[in-house]
Design a protein around this motif. Structure first.
Motif, mmCIF file in Angstrom:
data_model
loop_
_atom_site.group_PDB
_atom_site.id
_atom_site.type_symbol
_atom_site.label_atom_id
_atom_site.label_comp_id
_atom_site.label_asym_id
_atom_site.label_seq_id
_atom_site.Cartn_x
_atom_site.Cartn_y
_atom_site.Cartn_z
ATOM 1 N N ARG A 1 0.851 -1.194 0.000
ATOM 2 C CA ARG A 1 0.000 0.000 0.000
ATOM 3 C C ARG A 1 0.883 1.238 0.000
ATOM 4 O O ARG A 1 1.777 1.358 0.821
ATOM 5 C CB ARG A 1 -0.912 0.008 1.214
ATOM 6 C CG ARG A 1 -1.892 -1.148 1.229
ATOM 7 C CD ARG A 1 -2.905 -1.032 2.343
ATOM 8 N NE ARG A 1 -3.710 0.173 2.281
ATOM 9 C CZ ARG A 1 -4.778 0.339 1.503
ATOM 10 N NH1 ARG A 1 -5.158 -0.612 0.691
ATOM 11 N NH2 ARG A 1 -5.466 1.454 1.536
ATOM 12 N N SER B 1 0.622 5.175 0.481
ATOM 13 C CA SER B 1 -0.214 6.288 0.934
ATOM 14 C C SER B 1 0.505 7.590 0.630
ATOM 15 O O SER B 1 1.702 7.722 0.875
ATOM 16 C CB SER B 1 -0.474 6.173 2.435
ATOM 17 O OG SER B 1 -1.169 4.979 2.717
ATOM 18 N N SER C 1 -2.828 4.109 -2.724
ATOM 19 C CA SER C 1 -3.898 3.400 -2.025
ATOM 20 C C SER C 1 -4.728 4.354 -1.186
ATOM 21 O O SER C 1 -5.928 4.153 -1.020
ATOM 22 C CB SER C 1 -3.309 2.329 -1.107
ATOM 23 O OG SER C 1 -2.499 1.444 -1.823
ATOM 24 N N ASP C 2 -4.064 5.351 -0.620
ATOM 25 C CA ASP C 2 -4.718 6.350 0.226
ATOM 26 C C ASP C 2 -4.153 7.719 -0.112
ATOM 27 O O ASP C 2 -2.960 7.853 -0.387
ATOM 28 C CB ASP C 2 -4.442 6.095 1.719
ATOM 29 C CG ASP C 2 -4.907 4.741 2.183
ATOM 30 O OD1 ASP C 2 -6.099 4.452 2.038
ATOM 31 O OD2 ASP C 2 -4.076 3.967 2.688
ATOM 32 N N ILE D 1 -3.972 11.369 1.820
ATOM 33 C CA ILE D 1 -4.193 11.963 3.135
ATOM 34 C C ILE D 1 -3.871 13.452 3.056
ATOM 35 O O ILE D 1 -2.696 13.832 3.001
ATOM 36 C CB ILE D 1 -3.313 11.289 4.201
ATOM 37 C CG1 ILE D 1 -3.493 9.778 4.159
ATOM 38 C CG2 ILE D 1 -3.620 11.849 5.590
ATOM 39 C CD1 ILE D 1 -2.388 9.004 4.834
ATOM 40 N N ARG E 1 -13.131 12.595 -3.085
ATOM 41 C CA ARG E 1 -13.555 11.188 -3.023
ATOM 42 C C ARG E 1 -14.260 10.779 -4.314
ATOM 43 O O ARG E 1 -14.039 9.683 -4.830
ATOM 44 C CB ARG E 1 -14.439 10.966 -1.799
ATOM 45 C CG ARG E 1 -13.640 10.991 -0.513
ATOM 46 C CD ARG E 1 -14.502 10.844 0.707
ATOM 47 N NE ARG E 1 -13.660 10.814 1.898
ATOM 48 C CZ ARG E 1 -13.998 11.330 3.068
ATOM 49 N NH1 ARG E 1 -15.193 11.896 3.235
ATOM 50 N NH2 ARG E 1 -13.178 11.253 4.098
ATOM 51 N N PRO F 1 -9.075 3.910 -4.209
ATOM 52 C CA PRO F 1 -8.278 4.552 -3.166
ATOM 53 C C PRO F 1 -9.158 5.360 -2.207
ATOM 54 O O PRO F 1 -10.211 5.865 -2.588
ATOM 55 C CB PRO F 1 -7.359 5.485 -3.945
ATOM 56 C CG PRO F 1 -7.374 4.975 -5.327
ATOM 57 C CD PRO F 1 -8.719 4.365 -5.538
ATOM 58 N N SER F 2 -8.710 5.474 -0.975
ATOM 59 C CA SER F 2 -9.412 6.255 0.040
ATOM 60 C C SER F 2 -8.849 7.665 0.085
ATOM 61 O O SER F 2 -7.641 7.849 -0.003
ATOM 62 C CB SER F 2 -9.216 5.632 1.424
ATOM 63 O OG SER F 2 -9.688 4.309 1.443
ATOM 64 N N LEU G 1 -8.713 10.232 2.877
ATOM 65 C CA LEU G 1 -8.946 10.258 4.318
ATOM 66 C C LEU G 1 -9.181 11.672 4.832
ATOM 67 O O LEU G 1 -8.928 12.653 4.136
ATOM 68 C CB LEU G 1 -7.765 9.614 5.044
ATOM 69 C CG LEU G 1 -7.420 8.183 4.596
ATOM 70 C CD1 LEU G 1 -6.195 7.677 5.328
ATOM 71 C CD2 LEU G 1 -8.598 7.247 4.801
#
Length: 176
Positions: free
Chosen positions: A47, A49, A73-74, A76, A102, A118-119, A121
């Motif tokens: 992952r 990020s 993957s993320d 932030i 998002r 993917p997130s 956050l």
């Protein structure tokens, strides 16, 4: 169509379509094989990020799209001295940037055929993020000078550390 990666062979390619023959129904890692040479595109279970001080308006939208296309993957968003993030619904009922990012991440994942959505956050400070110790490797695109921990620049990480990492955090600007 199920969002999983399968081993397949190219049967035909035209301007409007490609035909693949599924060779194995078991899920695998993304890879490319040319003759006897092969390369993993995204190692299984790894992952990546991206923690970033988000730029304003359209540049933030562009950043989310490109991060997804490149395999994050993320994403932030970082709270920094100079970042102004509008993440909540305002008095006019307009959704904040977080909801928009998002939706953009979902659209970019579909467009680039990314098997995992993917997130994006909730925003957080870099100190909070690092203190959680959720990452095998933490890399910096730039070197902050006022942090209490000992960051490593992107260029100083040994390649062997990256090969075995299951979770990598890449932190990048802008300033502040």
């Amino acid at each position: 169509a199920d969002g999983k990666i399968r081993k397949a062979e190219v049967v035909s390619i035209s301007k409007s379509a490609s035909e693949l023959k599924i060779l194995d129904s078991a899920e695998t890692t993304a890879g490319i094989s040319l003759g006897t040479s092969s390369m993993n595109v995204n190692p299984a279970g790894m992952r990546l990020s991206l923690a970033v001080g988000m730029p304003k308006a359209a540049r933030g939208d562009w950043l989310v799209e490109k991060a997804v296309e490149l395999g994050a993957s993320d994403i932030i968003p970082l709270t920094t001295k100079h970042a102004v993030l509008k993440t909540k619904v305002d008095s006019d009922g307009e959704s904040g940037r977080l909801d928009r990012w998002r939706r953009l991440a979902l659209a970019a994942a579909k467009q680039s055929l990314t098997p995992e959505i993917p997130s994006v956050l909730e925003p957080q400070s870099i100190d909070t993020l690092i203190a959680a110790r959720k990452y095998d490797v933490v890399m910096w695109g730039c070197m902050p000078t006022d942090l209490t921990h000992n960051p490593k620049s992107l260029l100083s990480i040994p390649q062997t550390s990256l090969i075995h990492a299951k979770s990598i955090l890449l932190c990048v600007g802008p300033e502040g």
